[in-house]
Design an enzyme around this catalytic site. Structure first.
Site, PDB file in Angstrom:
ATOM      1  N   ASN A 148     102.270  38.019  14.057  1.00 28.06           N
ATOM      2  CA  ASN A 148     101.589  38.636  12.912  1.00 28.06           C
ATOM      3  C   ASN A 148     100.145  39.039  13.220  1.00 28.06           C
ATOM      4  O   ASN A 148      99.658  40.050  12.718  1.00 28.06           O
ATOM      5  CB  ASN A 148     101.671  37.734  11.673  1.00 28.06           C
ATOM      6  CG  ASN A 148     100.953  36.431  11.852  1.00 28.06           C
ATOM      7  OD1 ASN A 148     100.957  35.850  12.935  1.00 28.06           O
ATOM      8  ND2 ASN A 148     100.318  35.953  10.804  1.00 28.06           N
ATOM      9  N   GLY A 224     103.386  29.258  14.708  1.00 28.71           N
ATOM     10  CA  GLY A 224     104.612  29.961  14.355  1.00 28.71           C
ATOM     11  C   GLY A 224     105.245  29.331  13.133  1.00 28.71           C
ATOM     12  O   GLY A 224     104.558  28.721  12.306  1.00 28.71           O
ATOM     13  N   SER A 225     106.551  29.467  13.036  1.00 26.28           N
ATOM     14  CA  SER A 225     107.242  29.027  11.822  1.00 26.28           C
ATOM     15  C   SER A 225     107.386  27.502  11.780  1.00 26.28           C
ATOM     16  O   SER A 225     107.442  26.839  12.823  1.00 26.28           O
ATOM     17  CB  SER A 225     108.627  29.672  11.779  1.00 26.28           C
ATOM     18  OG  SER A 225     109.376  29.262  12.899  1.00 26.28           O
ATOM     19  N   GLU A 246     100.475  24.878  14.213  1.00 24.33           N
ATOM     20  CA  GLU A 246      99.954  25.676  13.087  1.00 24.33           C
ATOM     21  C   GLU A 246     101.134  26.435  12.520  1.00 24.33           C
ATOM     22  O   GLU A 246     101.638  27.365  13.160  1.00 24.33           O
ATOM     23  CB  GLU A 246      98.880  26.650  13.579  1.00 24.33           C
ATOM     24  CG  GLU A 246      97.632  25.989  14.129  1.00 24.33           C
ATOM     25  CD  GLU A 246      96.906  25.165  13.101  1.00 24.33           C
ATOM     26  OE1 GLU A 246      97.027  25.440  11.894  1.00 24.33           O
ATOM     27  OE2 GLU A 246      96.231  24.199  13.494  1.00 24.33           O
ATOM     28  N   CYS A 280      99.822  33.805   7.479  1.00 18.95           N
ATOM     29  CA  CYS A 280     100.198  32.461   7.024  1.00 18.95           C
ATOM     30  C   CYS A 280      99.358  32.030   5.829  1.00 18.95           C
ATOM     31  O   CYS A 280      99.765  31.180   5.051  1.00 18.95           O
ATOM     32  CB  CYS A 280     100.040  31.471   8.174  1.00 18.95           C
ATOM     33  SG  CYS A 280      98.406  31.520   8.910  1.00 18.95           S
ATOM     34  N   GLU A 454      92.875  23.300  14.421  1.00 20.38           N
ATOM     35  CA  GLU A 454      92.210  24.137  15.418  1.00 20.38           C
ATOM     36  C   GLU A 454      90.780  24.401  14.930  1.00 20.38           C
ATOM     37  O   GLU A 454      90.396  23.952  13.855  1.00 20.38           O
ATOM     38  CB  GLU A 454      92.977  25.450  15.586  1.00 20.38           C
ATOM     39  CG  GLU A 454      94.368  25.236  16.148  1.00 20.38           C
ATOM     40  CD  GLU A 454      95.112  26.522  16.460  1.00 20.38           C
ATOM     41  OE1 GLU A 454      94.952  27.500  15.709  1.00 20.38           O
ATOM     42  OE2 GLU A 454      95.860  26.537  17.453  1.00 20.38           O
TER      43      GLU A 454
HETATM   44  P1  NAD Z   1     108.363  31.867  15.279  1.00 16.27           P
HETATM   45  O1  NAD Z   1     108.301  30.406  15.056  1.00 16.27           O
HETATM   46  O2  NAD Z   1     109.678  32.525  15.197  1.00 16.27           O
HETATM   47  O3  NAD Z   1     107.790  32.241  16.721  1.00 16.27           O
HETATM   48  C1  NAD Z   1     106.468  31.921  17.119  1.00 16.27           C
HETATM   49  C2  NAD Z   1     106.408  31.921  18.630  1.00 16.27           C
HETATM   50  O4  NAD Z   1     107.256  30.885  19.097  1.00 16.27           O
HETATM   51  C3  NAD Z   1     106.931  33.206  19.289  1.00 16.27           C
HETATM   52  O5  NAD Z   1     106.204  33.446  20.476  1.00 16.27           O
HETATM   53  C4  NAD Z   1     108.367  32.861  19.613  1.00 16.27           C
HETATM   54  O6  NAD Z   1     108.883  33.595  20.689  1.00 16.27           O
HETATM   55  C5  NAD Z   1     108.244  31.394  19.978  1.00 16.27           C
HETATM   56  N1  NAD Z   1     109.453  30.613  19.758  1.00 16.27           N
HETATM   57  C6  NAD Z   1     110.491  30.869  18.915  1.00 16.27           C
HETATM   58  N2  NAD Z   1     111.433  29.917  19.038  1.00 16.27           N
HETATM   59  C7  NAD Z   1     110.978  29.036  19.966  1.00 16.27           C
HETATM   60  C8  NAD Z   1     111.493  27.826  20.510  1.00 16.27           C
HETATM   61  N3  NAD Z   1     112.671  27.330  20.133  1.00 16.27           N
HETATM   62  N4  NAD Z   1     110.748  27.166  21.419  1.00 16.27           N
HETATM   63  C9  NAD Z   1     109.547  27.633  21.791  1.00 16.27           C
HETATM   64  N5  NAD Z   1     109.009  28.786  21.333  1.00 16.27           N
HETATM   65  C10 NAD Z   1     109.711  29.469  20.409  1.00 16.27           C
HETATM   66  O7  NAD Z   1     107.315  32.503  14.277  1.00 16.27           O
HETATM   67  P2  NAD Z   1     107.011  34.043  14.065  1.00 16.27           P
HETATM   68  O8  NAD Z   1     108.125  34.587  13.231  1.00 16.27           O
HETATM   69  O9  NAD Z   1     106.650  34.667  15.360  1.00 16.27           O
HETATM   70  O10 NAD Z   1     105.654  33.995  13.211  1.00 16.27           O
HETATM   71  C11 NAD Z   1     105.614  33.856  11.838  1.00 16.27           C
HETATM   72  C12 NAD Z   1     105.347  32.416  11.453  1.00 16.27           C
HETATM   73  O11 NAD Z   1     104.128  31.973  12.039  1.00 16.27           O
HETATM   74  C13 NAD Z   1     105.173  32.247   9.966  1.00 16.27           C
HETATM   75  O12 NAD Z   1     105.854  31.079   9.560  1.00 16.27           O
HETATM   76  C14 NAD Z   1     103.683  32.057   9.807  1.00 16.27           C
HETATM   77  O13 NAD Z   1     103.273  31.354   8.672  1.00 16.27           O
HETATM   78  C15 NAD Z   1     103.354  31.317  11.050  1.00 16.27           C
HETATM   79  N6  NAD Z   1     101.934  31.431  11.337  1.00 16.27           N
HETATM   80  C16 NAD Z   1     101.145  30.337  11.152  1.00 16.27           C
HETATM   81  C17 NAD Z   1      99.779  30.441  11.363  1.00 16.27           C
HETATM   82  C18 NAD Z   1      98.876  29.252  11.174  1.00 16.27           C
HETATM   83  O14 NAD Z   1      97.782  29.274  11.706  1.00 16.27           O
HETATM   84  N7  NAD Z   1      99.284  28.226  10.459  1.00 16.27           N
HETATM   85  C19 NAD Z   1      99.225  31.655  11.772  1.00 16.27           C
HETATM   86  C20 NAD Z   1     100.069  32.741  11.939  1.00 16.27           C
HETATM   87  C21 NAD Z   1     101.429  32.623  11.724  1.00 16.27           C
END
Ligand code: NAD
Length: 475
Positions: A148, A224-225, A246, A280, A454
């Site tokens: 994002n 990520g998620s 995060e 997020c 962070e």
């Molecule tokens: P995602 O969890 O699908 O992927 C994030 C990253 O992790 C990507 O690089 C992906 O390739 C990798 N990944 C996916 N599965 C994995 C696994 N099993 N093992 C290791 N790495 C893996 O998330 P997304 O769809 O890319 O991003 C959106 C999410 O990120 C939303 O939930 C959002 O809220 C969150 N987010 C959080 C913050 C924060 O600071 N809290 C900031 C930005 C986004």
């Protein structure tokens, strides 16, 4: 553009010769190919990072900072090109890439370089003892970031990792690889020692998961998620590996009866729809005191009329496309859910954008507290409005999801602001603003929104281990 891995200072295709298409989500056209890296690429990177670590660690903070500052300058010198590449990967308006994402990426590197140079060793004197806390880097660490805010969050992780003396294996999202690839080029141009930063591209469940599993990767910083975050916590827990998560958010945005309404309304719209709701920190549950509900709703609907999806590469565009077809389908599911439920009131503009992954922003009313629209992190341009009667009800509503990342409260009454803030289970509260950041402050969430913080010293502490050295006073 053919994206390559950056390993030991060189640019390499994946050993397995497998590739993923890179797609512009605003047009659904293939714009390049991305390595679908495998274990062999990871082994090369880990070897390079391990070999580079002793030398990198032995540099002074000032010497390491000089590299980060040069990288920051490179980003600043290439804002226009990087902004266009970020927009083509994400579908976000070029206005956002050029004014938020890319400048902040440069700032992250500069901030951590300067901040780390200001830090002093902790000392505790007393009880007949003199204690000194030495902080040492962990070794080879993994940094995994989402799509994002691609370069913004990538640099937010690698900067504290590198300045602390770690060497890094970093993986950007497979959906948005290009600006991390450009950063690798800048690393090469400024002469960052080989192996200090290695960038691997590919799928999360394959190369992402392999980075987390690797015994030589000693700590994981993940954004990520929440779904993936939980699996990472399990893996790292079993391996006694340090981790920071995060994760997602479903954040309340509160407008009290004491709010300055014009500012509250324009900030609520920004909080709901910045980056097409793919932040997020977006405020997707908007709680408005019942005495001002109709007035605030009217003002928000007026602003909604002006917010229409358009070509993200045009400078005047303020609302672009979602970042992938997969994510578009997910958000569409919630859009359909809202439209098919006769009890929900939907406010949405027609979208003229028919080709790419565009969804017109939506404000909803009458969505039940436990409805998936109010519980799930949709991560798209869908926000619900609800009137509340009193602060007890407000606190219950604000805390009614599994998430706890941030909240915004609009009130001109400081006592009320602090009172409400104290009742919300969350990592960050903004009063009369949203997304305002002092990079020294703790950033992160509670409950399903994350683990650890962070920012400033919170990040430097994560990427180092403290060693207490204790003298007796007579030493
Ligand atoms: P995602 O969890 O699908 O992927 C994030 C990253 O992790 C990507 O690089 C992906 O390739 C990798 N990944 C996916 N599965 C994995 C696994 N099993 N093992 C290791 N790495 C893996 O998330 P997304 O769809 O890319 O991003 C959106 C999410 O990120 C939303 O939930 C959002 O809220 C969150 N987010 C959080 C913050 C924060 O600071 N809290 C900031 C930005 C986004």
């Amino acid at each position: 553009m053919e994206i390559l891995n950056f390993i030991n200072g060189g640019f390499l295709p994946p050993k397995n010769k497998s590739w993923i298409d890179n797609i512009n989500p605003a047009t659904n056209e293939v714009i390049g190919k991305v390595p679908k890296s495998g274990i062999e690429d990871l082994e090369l990177s880990v070897k390079a990072a391990s070999l580079a670590h002793p030398k990198w660690k032995s540099l002074t903070t000032k010497e390491r900072a000089s590299y980060l500052l040069k990288l920051s300058t490179k980003i600043e010198e290439n804002i226009d090109e990087l902004a266009l590449l970020e927009t083509r990967d994400t579908g976000k308006p070029i206005h956002t890439s050029a004014n938020i994402d890319i400048p902040r990426s440069a700032k992250n590197l500069k901030f951590f370089a300067n901040f780390a140079m200001e830090q002093k060793e902790e000392e505790f004197h007393g009880e007949g003892l003199k204690n000194y806390v030495q902080r040492s880097p962990i070794g080879v660490v993994g940094c995994i970031s989402p799509w994002n805010l691609p370069l913004y969050l990538f640099t937010w992780k690698i900067a504290p990792a590198l300045i602390s003396g770690n060497t890094v294996i970093a993986k950007p999202s497979e959906f948005t690889p290009t600006t991390a690839f450009m950063l690798a080029k800048y690393c090469s141009e400024i002469g960052l020692p080989p192996g200090v930063l290695n960038i691997l591209h590919g799928l999360g469940p394959e190369i992402g998961s392999a980075i987390i599993d690797h015994p030589e990767v000693k700590a994981i910083s993940f954004t990520g998620s929440s779904r993936v975050g939980k699996t990472i916590a399990e893996t790292c827990g079993k391996k006694m590996k340090k981790f920071s998560l995060e994760l997602g958010g479903k954040n309340p945005f509160i407008i009290t009866e004491n709010a300055e309404l014009e500012k509250a309304v324009s900030t609520a719209m920004r909080a709901a729809f910045t980056n097409q709701g793919q932040v997020c920190l977006c405020g997707s549950r908007i709680y408005i005191h019942k005495s001002i509900y109709e007035n605030v709703k009217g003002k928000m609907l007026e602003k909604l009329k002006a917010l229409k999806p358009a070509n993200p590469e045009l400078p005047e565009t303020r609302f672009g496309s979602l970042t992938s077809k997969e994510h578009f389908n997910k958000v569409k599911h919630y859009e359909n859910m809202a439209k098919e439920d006769s009890s929900i009131i939907v406010h949405q503009n027609e979208s003229k954008m028919k080709e790419g992954n565009f969804i017109s922003p939506m404000l909803l009313e009458n969505v039940g507290v436990n409805h998936p629209i109010n519980q799930d992190e949709i991560f798209g341009p869908i926000a619900s409005l609800k009137a509340y009667e009193n602060e007890d009800e407000l606190a219950t509503l604000a805390n009614s999801t599994q998430y706890g990342l941030c909240a915004s409260i609009f009130t001109e009454d400081k006592t009320q602001a602090k009172r409400i803030a104290s009742k919300i289970e969350t990592g960050i509260v903004w009063i009369n603003t949203w997304l305002a950041r002092d990079l020294r402050t703790p950033f992160g969430g509670v409950k399903a929104s994350g683990f650890g913080r962070e920012g400033g010293n919170y990040a430097l502490n994560f990427f180092t281990e403290p060693k207490n050295i204790c003298f007796t006073e007579d030493n």
